[in-house]
Scaffold this active site. Sequence first.
Site, PDB file in Angstrom:
ATOM      1  N   HIS A  20       0.841  -1.208   0.000  1.00 55.83           N
ATOM      2  CA  HIS A  20       0.000   0.000   0.000  1.00 55.83           C
ATOM      3  C   HIS A  20       0.875   1.257   0.000  1.00 55.83           C
ATOM      4  CE1 HIS A  20      -3.626   2.359   1.162  1.00 55.83           C
ATOM      5  NE2 HIS A  20      -2.717   3.125   1.748  1.00 55.83           N
ATOM      6  N   GLU A  21       1.867   1.283   0.890  1.00 61.85           N
ATOM      7  CA  GLU A  21       2.745   2.452   0.975  1.00 61.85           C
ATOM      8  C   GLU A  21       3.605   2.595  -0.274  1.00 61.85           C
ATOM      9  OE1 GLU A  21       2.513   4.757   3.197  1.00 61.85           O
ATOM     10  OE2 GLU A  21       0.944   3.647   4.258  1.00 61.85           O
ATOM     11  N   HIS A  24       1.787   4.627  -2.828  1.00 60.07           N
ATOM     12  CA  HIS A  24       1.941   6.068  -2.611  1.00 60.07           C
ATOM     13  C   HIS A  24       3.321   6.542  -3.059  1.00 60.07           C
ATOM     14  CE1 HIS A  24      -1.836   6.259  -0.590  1.00 60.07           C
ATOM     15  NE2 HIS A  24      -1.453   5.621   0.499  1.00 60.07           N
TER      16      HIS A  24
END
Length: 357
Positions: A20-21, A24
């Site tokens: 998920h990170e 980003h």
Amino acid sequence: MKPVFILAAILIFGVLVAVHEFGHFITAKLCGVRVNEFSIGMGPLLWHKETEETRYSLRAFPIGGFCAMEGEDEDTGDERSFVRQGFWKKFVILAAGAFMNFLTGVVILLVLYAGAAAFFTDEISGFAPEFALQGENGLMEGDIFYKIDGYRTYLRGDASLFLSYHQGDTIDLEVIRDGEKVVLKDFPMTRQAYSDSNGGTYTGFGLYVGAHVTEATLGAKLRYTWNTAMDFVQLVWFSLVQLVSGGASMEDLSGPVGIVSTITEVGSAAESAGDAWSQVFYFAALLAVNLAVMNLLPIPALDGGRIFFLLVDAAALLVFKRRVPEKYQAAVNTVGFVVLMGFMLLVTLQDVWKLIQ
């Protein structure tokens, strides 16, 4: 084997947060936003590498990671800070984490289904003796469930789930017959007493649910992979509706401890090592899609909450020619984070209590 599944569950949870990170991080880099640090893991620093503008680090606890962008919550004066980017760049960066989780779930499912021989969905296998809507103008054996009160029946077991949790006295149904949709909205089925096979009675809708078998061609594998991912998305929404309507309670929720426990139980209950790992990774795909959907909910401190503020900010700029000050957004996100952490603590304590009972 149980400790192995506990470790696998922790690693799966950590990898999904790290992925998920990474979503980003990579989109921030592609959009020209300065990233101060990208970390795999949390806690004490084990290793790091410094570049001209980004610190890449590996930390002790494999429970996620983070992407620290310049000026996430306030204007630092840097033209490459997050807050100084345009609407679409911000939107893409904020949504990228959830997208990566969803993509991870789809890839896992695609790998799991690669060797499948057949797929199963729900069909009508029979009726209670008192069921009146039989025939070409009603329902027939072999009709494939398509929708129940608006919910798609993507996978085997969906029809029984939606029928059992339905709280109303009537139900709208759509089925597939000979490749065509048949809609019974004008003639909703009514919950009533029906005879069962043992001579007793039960209250329900009088439908017997069986399995419809589809050969696992390449097209079917791709379609079933997508349908499974969509089913996971739908289950999140269905669960939230049940929670609000009273069909489910707080006791049905699980946090990280409950997730680890569930993965361990799923793996330990399998009859063989191959089945165990297939079940574990299937649950990992479910968790990945769930994280994607939940993170996009318009809740402060989550990506969905930040996207909501982004839309509010765009509307304020359009109507009032002024942006919402970052300090207000930061304050709301801080309060939301505290509330969210408190909620997660409550759910975690509930999970621990379930384990020790």
